[in-house]
Design an enzyme around this catalytic site. Structure first.
Site, PDB file in Angstrom:
ATOM      1  N   GLY A 181       0.737  -1.061   0.204  1.00 51.72           N
ATOM      2  CA  GLY A 181      -0.028   0.114  -0.111  1.00 51.72           C
ATOM      3  C   GLY A 181       1.113   1.231   0.154  1.00 51.72           C
ATOM      4  O   GLY A 181       2.183   1.172  -0.026  1.00 51.72           O
ATOM      5  N   THR A 210       7.838   6.010  -2.520  1.00 54.85           N
ATOM      6  CA  THR A 210       8.991   6.334  -1.795  1.00 54.85           C
ATOM      7  C   THR A 210      10.484   5.922  -2.411  1.00 54.85           C
ATOM      8  O   THR A 210      10.543   5.373  -3.438  1.00 54.85           O
ATOM      9  CB  THR A 210       8.838   5.722  -0.564  1.00 54.85           C
ATOM     10  OG1 THR A 210       9.674   6.492   0.548  1.00 54.85           O
ATOM     11  CG2 THR A 210       9.171   4.271  -0.319  1.00 54.85           C
ATOM     12  N   TYR A 211      11.320   6.364  -1.481  1.00 57.43           N
ATOM     13  CA  TYR A 211      12.535   6.070  -1.811  1.00 57.43           C
ATOM     14  C   TYR A 211      13.610   5.303  -0.756  1.00 57.43           C
ATOM     15  O   TYR A 211      13.180   5.320   0.550  1.00 57.43           O
ATOM     16  CB  TYR A 211      13.713   7.483  -2.144  1.00 57.43           C
ATOM     17  CG  TYR A 211      15.087   7.126  -2.317  1.00 57.43           C
ATOM     18  CD1 TYR A 211      15.621   6.462  -3.283  1.00 57.43           C
ATOM     19  CD2 TYR A 211      15.916   7.671  -1.101  1.00 57.43           C
ATOM     20  CE1 TYR A 211      16.848   6.248  -3.445  1.00 57.43           C
ATOM     21  CE2 TYR A 211      17.456   7.198  -1.356  1.00 57.43           C
ATOM     22  CZ  TYR A 211      17.754   6.496  -2.426  1.00 57.43           C
ATOM     23  OH  TYR A 211      19.214   6.333  -2.590  1.00 57.43           O
ATOM     24  N   HIS A 212      14.270   4.088  -1.272  1.00 58.53           N
ATOM     25  CA  HIS A 212      14.982   3.405  -0.375  1.00 58.53           C
ATOM     26  C   HIS A 212      16.510   3.563  -0.604  1.00 58.53           C
ATOM     27  O   HIS A 212      16.801   3.555  -1.670  1.00 58.53           O
ATOM     28  CB  HIS A 212      14.590   1.948  -0.434  1.00 58.53           C
ATOM     29  CG  HIS A 212      13.281   1.601   0.060  1.00 58.53           C
ATOM     30  ND1 HIS A 212      12.709   1.876   1.375  1.00 58.53           N
ATOM     31  CD2 HIS A 212      12.135   1.063  -0.636  1.00 58.53           C
ATOM     32  CE1 HIS A 212      11.201   1.626   1.364  1.00 58.53           C
ATOM     33  NE2 HIS A 212      11.043   1.174   0.275  1.00 58.53           N
ATOM     34  N   GLY A 226       4.303   1.076   4.571  1.00 58.26           N
ATOM     35  CA  GLY A 226       3.606   0.551   3.591  1.00 58.26           C
ATOM     36  C   GLY A 226       3.497  -0.772   3.828  1.00 58.26           C
ATOM     37  O   GLY A 226       4.480  -1.668   3.985  1.00 58.26           O
ATOM     38  N   LEU A 248       8.425  -0.936   7.292  1.00 58.83           N
ATOM     39  CA  LEU A 248       8.507   0.741   7.585  1.00 58.83           C
ATOM     40  C   LEU A 248       9.930   0.994   7.213  1.00 58.83           C
ATOM     41  O   LEU A 248      10.847   0.029   7.163  1.00 58.83           O
ATOM     42  CB  LEU A 248       8.291   0.989   9.256  1.00 58.83           C
ATOM     43  CG  LEU A 248       9.393   0.380  10.104  1.00 58.83           C
ATOM     44  CD1 LEU A 248      10.646   1.159  10.391  1.00 58.83           C
ATOM     45  CD2 LEU A 248       8.471   0.352  11.582  1.00 58.83           C
ATOM     46  N   ALA A 249      10.180   2.171   7.162  1.00 62.75           N
ATOM     47  CA  ALA A 249      11.420   2.407   6.383  1.00 62.75           C
ATOM     48  C   ALA A 249      11.748   3.905   7.262  1.00 62.75           C
ATOM     49  O   ALA A 249      11.047   4.843   7.036  1.00 62.75           O
ATOM     50  CB  ALA A 249      11.434   2.906   4.777  1.00 62.75           C
ATOM     51  N   CYS A 297       5.092  10.029  -1.173  1.00 61.86           N
ATOM     52  CA  CYS A 297       3.975   9.558  -0.614  1.00 61.86           C
ATOM     53  C   CYS A 297       2.774  10.525  -1.515  1.00 61.86           C
ATOM     54  O   CYS A 297       1.897  10.735  -0.907  1.00 61.86           O
ATOM     55  CB  CYS A 297       3.733   9.917   0.718  1.00 61.86           C
ATOM     56  SG  CYS A 297       5.033   9.031   1.868  1.00 61.86           S
TER      57      CYS A 297
END
Lengths: 124, 207
Positions: free
Chosen positions: B70, B74-76, B138, B150-151, B167
């Site tokens: 969901g 986003t960025y990781h 998400g 989570l991040a 987001c």
């Protein structure tokens, strides 16, 4: 004027008998009673599915995808649909076994906890 | 006391990890132990299942992956602590919405230990500090079993966030832990947040 038989509907049937009832009309009444009796034996039990069926106080969600179709037979715990709420996607498992009678919402639609998502005819 | 398998996995490829956690979740049964994966990802933009790809403005050399979680885009990247709670919600008698709140609270409580004034926003899940986003969430559930997670931005290069609308919100800017508490290390965050998540799952206050 011939005789009159008025039938409102199957559940609350209403008949008006005229004194000069013909044989044909009488036969019609008997046939009607027979049919409603049979229908009564085939009463279906259906249940609406709501967001709250999925184990949480989910107030609103966005429908992502239906995993079942109308008229399809389904088993308990089979995934009915996916929806998104609070950045989480749930593959929502059916709380009951039965047959899908009606899907009430479309992918992309926002729904609230008061809206039925689907109606399922319960397995007898 | 619930038991967890905790896997500390270092810096990892996003797609490999996604496929592993998906496999674990789709194939698990009532006896499969819950796992918590603690890791970082190589640079990657990920889109939620309902995300609008237009929020990825200029990915340049960074890979973009459309996922089944969901949330929006986003960025990781290295320096961001990612925690994936691969748990069966039926064991904790909590719902998906409560789990989102639990994860937010775990991050908030841990940040409070360093006097960082973090808070959540019921309208837009995640954790914020001074109007900036520090942690994104998400999730996805399959038969009430969770994957994704989570991040938390800890000590990373935040520049890639400027190449997206995080987001789906053009006005949202990111922040990270070392901007508020320079003494914090990645190891502190990995250990600390994992610990608060487990304490909250064990505490049973989210049912």
């Amino acid at each position: 004027m011939g005789s009159t038989i008025a039938i409102s509907d199957q559940n609350s049937h209403c008949m008006i008998y005229h004194p000069e009832l013909t044989l044909v009309a009488l036969k019609a009444i008997i046939l009607y009673n027979l049919l409603t009796y049979n229908n009564a034996k085939e009463t279906i039990v259906a249940r609406d599915i709501y967001l709250h069926d999925f184990g949480d106080m989910i107030e609103k969600a966005t429908i992502r995808q239906w995993q079942v179709q109308e008229h399809e037979s389904i088993t308990q715990d089979q995934t009915l649909l996916t929806f998104e709420t609070a950045k989480a996607i749930m593959e929502a498992p059916s709380p009951v076994s039965g047959k899908v009678l009606k899907l009430h919402c479309q992918p992309g639609e926002q729904v609230t906890h008061e809206m039925p998502l689907a109606t399922i005819e319960l397995e007898q | 006391m619930t038991s967890f398998v905790i896997r500390k996995m270092g810096v990892t490829d996003y797609q490999a990890i996604w496929s592993q956690m998906r496999d674990l979740t789709l194939n698990r049964d009532a006896s499969t132990p819950d796992e918590i994966w603690v890791l970082q990802h190589y640079p990657v933009f990920t889109l939620g299942e309902g995300a609008d790809p237009q929020h990825v403005l200029n990915p340049s050399e960074i890979l973009v992956v459309a996922t089944d979680r969901g949330g929006e885009v986003t960025y990781h990247g290295p320096g961001q602590v990612v925690i994936y709670p691969l748990i069966d919600l039926k064991r904790y008698k909590i719902g998906l919405r409560s789990l989102v709140r639990l994860l937010e609270d775990a991050v908030i409580d841990w940040l409070h230990q360093y006097s960082i004034e973090a808070y959540n926003d019921p309208e837009a899940p995640g954790v914020y500090v001074a109007g900036q986003k520090i942690c994104a969430i998400g999730l996805r559930t399959h038969r009430r079993c969770v994957y994704h997670g989570l991040a938390l931005n800890v000590a990373m290069d935040l520049e890639p966030f400027s190449r997206i609308h995080p987001c789906g919100d053009a006005s949202l800017t990111p922040t990270q832990v070392i901007d508020w508490a320079p003494e914090v290390t990645l190891l502190d965050a990995e250990f600390g947040v994992c610990k608060t998540v487990i304490e909250k799952l064990d505490g049973g206050h989210y049912a």
